[in-house]
Design a protein around this motif. Structure first.
Motif, PDB file in Angstrom:
ATOM      1  N   ASN A 296       0.821  -1.204   0.000  1.00 11.34           N
ATOM      2  CA  ASN A 296       0.000   0.000   0.000  1.00 11.34           C
ATOM      3  C   ASN A 296       0.859   1.261   0.000  1.00 11.34           C
ATOM      4  O   ASN A 296       0.433   2.307  -0.469  1.00 11.34           O
ATOM      5  CB  ASN A 296      -0.911   0.011   1.228  1.00 11.34           C
ATOM      6  N   HIS A 297       2.090   1.154   0.531  1.00  6.06           N
ATOM      7  CA  HIS A 297       2.893   2.349   0.759  1.00  6.06           C
ATOM      8  C   HIS A 297       4.369   2.002   0.878  1.00  6.06           C
ATOM      9  O   HIS A 297       4.734   0.832   1.005  1.00  6.06           O
ATOM     10  CB  HIS A 297       2.437   3.052   2.036  1.00  6.06           C
TER      11      HIS A 297
ATOM     12  N   PHE B   7       3.170   7.414  -7.143  1.00  6.18           N
ATOM     13  CA  PHE B   7       2.669   7.679  -5.802  1.00  6.18           C
ATOM     14  C   PHE B   7       1.438   8.573  -5.786  1.00  6.18           C
ATOM     15  O   PHE B   7       1.254   9.435  -6.667  1.00  6.18           O
ATOM     16  CB  PHE B   7       3.780   8.299  -4.948  1.00  6.18           C
TER      17      PHE B   7
ATOM     18  N   ASN C 299      -0.246  10.341   2.404  1.00  8.78           N
ATOM     19  CA  ASN C 299      -1.013   9.121   2.599  1.00  8.78           C
ATOM     20  C   ASN C 299      -2.461   9.468   2.876  1.00  8.78           C
ATOM     21  O   ASN C 299      -2.803  10.609   3.197  1.00  8.78           O
ATOM     22  CB  ASN C 299      -0.415   8.290   3.734  1.00  8.78           C
TER      23      ASN C 299
ATOM     24  N   ILE D 290       5.030   7.151   6.108  1.00 12.17           N
ATOM     25  CA  ILE D 290       4.920   6.470   4.809  1.00 12.17           C
ATOM     26  C   ILE D 290       4.227   7.377   3.799  1.00 12.17           C
ATOM     27  O   ILE D 290       3.584   8.372   4.153  1.00 12.17           O
ATOM     28  CB  ILE D 290       4.175   5.117   4.919  1.00 12.17           C
TER      29      ILE D 290
ATOM     30  N   ASP E 146       1.696   6.825   0.204  1.00 12.24           N
ATOM     31  CA  ASP E 146       0.890   5.818  -0.478  1.00 12.24           C
ATOM     32  C   ASP E 146       1.270   5.671  -1.950  1.00 12.24           C
ATOM     33  O   ASP E 146       1.585   6.669  -2.626  1.00 12.24           O
ATOM     34  CB  ASP E 146      -0.591   6.176  -0.399  1.00 12.24           C
TER      35      ASP E 146
END
Length: 430
Positions: A106-107, A122, A132, A140, A142
């Motif tokens: 996911n990230h 991204f 994110n 993080i 995403d």
């Protein structure tokens, strides 16, 4: 669910290891001396939390979260080398166990290899910056699966790891398009047939929240198109509520029973009462007898079972994901022998493909599990609050053996008296 899923997975025991905090060394090599002990628990699969290099930008804590990954195709040098990891896999395979690794698609970390080489892959916020879609995941950024090139890179990475390992546990898999997972599974199958796919599906409350924000969040039913196993987070909110005395046991148990009708016939759930994202079972359930009843319950349910490293010594502290925080292997009473017995029952005695149901008796806070075959049934009885009374069971009157402690169990007038220890026995049907 994929037609390839083997329901024999319902008898598997997965043991989860966070390498950094598992051994004094915190390395791949530090796991090897414990493999025989882990195998003796009845373990079939060892799942490693992420062991990849961790990003430094926006890092949380001193060591950083293993889920803020800098490079999907390398190993954290603090854990050892790629050769060390390969050797660890070989040692696990020599003992007849399989290796499952964490896939976090996911990230990535904000300073990952992919950020540097493919910033176009991204998610972008309104101001055009990376970020994110989930509030406090500040370490993080995403990924954006609208990018075809990202699909190719991620699948190629899976194919590379598949040459070494036997399964993938996919972090927050419902936040990644299920079509990607379907394609990835097909591609990996060509490299190594029989790879096991476990999805960390998410809480119902989390799905609702994400969907209200317009964020992709697949249900368990959708995820079963690509995965063999899913988490039991579809019932976790109710489990937590019951432990807080907010709902009766039947509200939780009835949701468990509904799984038989809303998921594919060959569904596999991963049963657990603790993992790296939740409080330790010992902290949630400090009473020794109640904790053992709940531990029995996860083994006796229909599905695979998860043990998180340290659970076997009733550790009550969850090691942080962000710092060096070793497991206290002297935390509490070692219940390994009880776990060995439960694993043996799960593998040898429970007919996991039989007609299954689970019910609750609220005034006794007791759950009854029934696996009905043509001539006999397997019965499990777990009483969670040390209340004693009679519960009804659909088998003939008689005296049977409790497989958990070897003592006699009496069925009289279709009823069994609950005990301070869980009950598991086989008996002819009425």
């Amino acid at each position: 669910m994929t037609v390839q899923t083997d329901t024999a997975l319902r008898k598997e025991l997965i043991y989860s290891i966070f390498i950094r905090n598992f051994s004094p060394e915190g390395t791949f090599k530090g796991v090897i001396p414990q493999l025989d002990r882990i195998k003796a628990l009845g373990t079939d699969i060892i799942w490693f939390l992420p062991f990849y290099p961790i990003g430094e930008k926006n890092r949380k804590g001193q060591a950083g979260s293993p889920y803020a990954i800098k490079d999907y195709r390398a190993v954290d040098p603090n854990y050892g080398t790629m050769e060390d990891f390969k050797n660890l896999c070989n040692e696990i395979h020599k003992r007849g166990m399989k290796v499952m690794i964490d896939i976090v698609y996911n990230h990535t970390s904000p300073d990952s290899v992919l950020v540097e080489t493919h910033p176009e892959w991204f998610f972008k916020k309104a101001d055009g910056s990376m970020g994110n879609q989930v509030g406090d995941w500040t370490d993080i950024v995403d990924l954006d699966y609208k990018q075809a090139g990202l699909w190719e890179y991620q699948i190629e990475t899976l194919k590379q790891w598949a040459k070494l390992v036997d399964g993938f546990r996919c972090d927050v898999a419902p936040l990644v398009p299920v079509d990607f997972w379907v394609k990835a599974r097909q591609a990996v199958e060509e490299v190594k047939p029989g790879i096991i796919w476990l999805s960390e599906t998410v809480h119902l409350s989390f799905i609702r929240e994400l969907r209200s924000l317009g964020v992709l969040a697949h249900s368990d039913s959708e995820i079963y198109q690509a995965f063999d196993m899913t988490y039991d987070y579809d019932v976790r909110d109710l489990f937590d509520a019951y432990l807080k005395d907010e709902i009766p046991l039947s509200t939780y148990v009835n949701r468990l029973d509904i799984q038989e009708a809303i998921f594919p016939a060959n569904y596999v759930k991963l049963r657990n009462i603790e993992n790296h994202d939740n409080p330790r079972a010992k902290a949630l359930i400090p009473n020794e007898e109640s904790l053992l009843q709940w531990t029995s319950f996860i083994y006796l349910q229909k599905g695979a079972t998860l043990l998180y490293n340290g659970q076997e010594v009733q550790e009550d502290h969850v090691p942080t994901l962000f710092d060096d925080d070793k497991i206290n292997w002297s935390a509490g009473r070692n219940i390994s022998q009880e776990l060995v017995t439960l694993a043996k029952i799960q593998k040898e005695d429970i007919p996991m493909d039989a007609a299954y149901s689970v019910t609750a008796v609220d005034d006794l806070d007791t759950a009854i599990l029934t696996y009905k075959e043509a001539d006999q049934s397997f019965i499990g009885i777990c009483s969670f609050k040390n209340k004693f009374g009679k519960v009804s069971v659909p088998v003939l009157d008689g005296t049977y053996i409790n497989l958990i402690n070897g003592k006699e169990v009496t069925v009289k007038d279709g009823q069994v008296e609950t005990e301070s220890i869980s009950i598991a026995f086989k008996a002819p049907n009425k």
